[in-house]
Scaffold this active site. Sequence first.
Site, PDB file in Angstrom:
ATOM      1  N   HIS A 144     -53.028  22.588 -48.881  1.00 35.24           N
ATOM      2  CA  HIS A 144     -52.634  21.182 -49.031  1.00 35.24           C
ATOM      3  C   HIS A 144     -53.885  20.339 -49.264  1.00 35.24           C
ATOM      4  CE1 HIS A 144     -51.155  17.162 -48.233  1.00 35.24           C
ATOM      5  NE2 HIS A 144     -49.947  17.640 -48.459  1.00 35.24           N
TER       6      HIS A 144
ATOM      7  N   ASN B 281     -42.565  17.876 -45.184  1.00 33.90           N
ATOM      8  CA  ASN B 281     -43.865  18.079 -44.532  1.00 33.90           C
ATOM      9  C   ASN B 281     -44.126  16.879 -43.614  1.00 33.90           C
ATOM     10  OD1 ASN B 281     -46.540  18.467 -43.832  1.00 33.90           O
ATOM     11  ND2 ASN B 281     -47.350  18.066 -45.895  1.00 33.90           N
ATOM     12  N   TRP B 282     -43.940  17.100 -42.323  1.00 28.50           N
ATOM     13  CA  TRP B 282     -44.065  15.988 -41.366  1.00 28.50           C
ATOM     14  C   TRP B 282     -45.534  15.610 -41.119  1.00 28.50           C
ATOM     15  CZ3 TRP B 282     -40.174  16.931 -36.703  1.00 28.50           C
ATOM     16  CH2 TRP B 282     -38.859  16.854 -37.183  1.00 28.50           C
ATOM     17  N   LYS B 283     -46.458  16.449 -41.544  1.00 29.58           N
ATOM     18  CA  LYS B 283     -47.885  16.211 -41.254  1.00 29.58           C
ATOM     19  C   LYS B 283     -48.067  16.001 -39.743  1.00 29.58           C
ATOM     20  CE  LYS B 283     -48.260  14.605 -45.959  1.00 29.58           C
ATOM     21  NZ  LYS B 283     -48.933  13.803 -46.959  1.00 29.58           N
TER      22      LYS B 283
ATOM     23  N   GLU C 244     -54.787  17.564 -48.233  1.00 35.86           N
ATOM     24  CA  GLU C 244     -55.389  16.945 -47.040  1.00 35.86           C
ATOM     25  C   GLU C 244     -56.253  17.947 -46.280  1.00 35.86           C
ATOM     26  OE1 GLU C 244     -51.800  15.254 -45.385  1.00 35.86           O
ATOM     27  OE2 GLU C 244     -51.726  13.856 -47.076  1.00 35.86           O
TER      28      GLU C 244
ATOM     29  N   GLU D  70     -48.985  19.086 -56.559  1.00 30.80           N
ATOM     30  CA  GLU D  70     -49.117  17.819 -55.849  1.00 30.80           C
ATOM     31  C   GLU D  70     -50.365  17.081 -56.338  1.00 30.80           C
ATOM     32  OE1 GLU D  70     -46.867  17.637 -51.907  1.00 30.80           O
ATOM     33  OE2 GLU D  70     -48.867  18.358 -51.475  1.00 30.80           O
TER      34      GLU D  70
ATOM     35  N   GLY E 210     -48.793  10.112 -50.797  1.00 25.15           N
ATOM     36  CA  GLY E 210     -48.837   9.012 -49.841  1.00 25.15           C
ATOM     37  C   GLY E 210     -49.218   7.675 -50.448  1.00 25.15           C
TER      38      GLY E 210
ATOM     39  N   GLY F 212     -43.397  14.258 -48.091  1.00 25.54           N
ATOM     40  CA  GLY F 212     -44.129  13.823 -46.904  1.00 25.54           C
ATOM     41  C   GLY F 212     -43.424  12.643 -46.250  1.00 25.54           C
ATOM     42  N   GLY F 213     -43.871  11.437 -46.596  1.00 28.08           N
ATOM     43  CA  GLY F 213     -43.380  10.229 -45.937  1.00 28.08           C
ATOM     44  C   GLY F 213     -41.865  10.129 -45.842  1.00 28.08           C
TER      45      GLY F 213
ATOM     46  N   SER G  67     -45.188  11.352 -53.223  1.00 27.61           N
ATOM     47  CA  SER G  67     -44.358  10.143 -53.180  1.00 27.61           C
ATOM     48  C   SER G  67     -42.948  10.370 -53.723  1.00 27.61           C
ATOM     49  CB  SER G  67     -45.047   8.991 -53.908  1.00 27.61           C
ATOM     50  OG  SER G  67     -46.278   8.679 -53.264  1.00 27.61           O
TER      51      SER G  67
HETATM   52  P1  PGA Z   1     -45.879  12.104 -49.677  1.00 25.49           P
HETATM   53  O1  PGA Z   1     -46.617  13.452 -49.229  1.00 25.49           O
HETATM   54  O2  PGA Z   1     -44.457  12.459 -50.015  1.00 25.49           O
HETATM   55  O3  PGA Z   1     -45.978  11.181 -48.486  1.00 25.49           O
HETATM   56  O4  PGA Z   1     -46.610  11.588 -50.863  1.00 25.49           O
HETATM   57  C1  PGA Z   1     -46.414  14.656 -49.920  1.00 25.49           C
HETATM   58  C2  PGA Z   1     -47.283  15.755 -49.350  1.00 25.49           C
HETATM   59  O5  PGA Z   1     -48.426  15.479 -48.969  1.00 25.49           O
HETATM   60  O6  PGA Z   1     -46.866  16.922 -49.252  1.00 25.49           O
END
Ligand code: PGA
Length: 250
Positions: A98, A9-11, A100, A167, A173, A232-233, A211
């Site tokens: 998600h 997930n590149w956001k 966010e 999640e 993050g 994500g990251g 993470s």
């Molecule tokens: P993260 O993000 O790996 O940076 O914690 C995961 C996500 O939000 O899907």
Amino acid sequence: MRPKVIVGNWKLNPPRERGTQLFGEIVRGLAARAPLPRGVEVWILPPTPFLALLDPGVEVSLGVGSQDISLCGYGAHTGEIGGELLREFGCGLTLVGHSERRCGGEGDALVAEKAVAADRTGLIPLLCVGESEQERDAGETIAVVERQLAAVTGALSEERPLWVAYEPVWAIGTGRTATPGQVIEVHRALRDALDRGGRNGSATPILYGGSVKPDNAASLLGSDEIDGALVGGASLEANSFLAIVDAAEA
Ligand code: PGA
């Protein structure tokens, strides 16, 4: 055994040039590993404009998907991007719910409508569920994820595909990862809830996100209860993302 699914997930990352380069690095990395064993699936969810630029070619099995979906079909809906258009640009799945986006005001009812819109337009809904730190501390984790799941299973017919990602909000993050034991407990509760709702919990892919990094991927993905990772990251560097794919293959 269920196949492992690794989703990047590149956001809202990275800038255009770097994103195009990153995609190329991932495609080449997957081509060097092809064919992926045991049905390992890899997906990238880039910001929407990249969908027009990214061409995985034929030699790698790499899916692309969306981070969100509008409820709208084609029409006078300024700023919306619906499932039909996403499909035309090659998307096969979309995240719904998600955290966010939930923080931005999306509630369970809207998330459920989005899951239905995804299904109607031929996209697999990948439903994100997870508790806040406060909810975990209050012992409400299972109740929260079951409520988030029930909103969607109540709206989407039992026979339609649904993927789930657990999640925990406090792990996204932050560099803090849930332990395999914590993840397994929640995944089992989700599978039981799916069974009670008339679905087949043991046939439903349930991923973990929060993470996930190369150094913790193997311990998480080593469990049969954890069907993959939503990353994500660590999906923004080809080497770290591919190391997580390697951990899924192990
Ligand atoms: P993260 O993000 O790996 O940076 O914690 C995961 C996500 O939000 O899907």
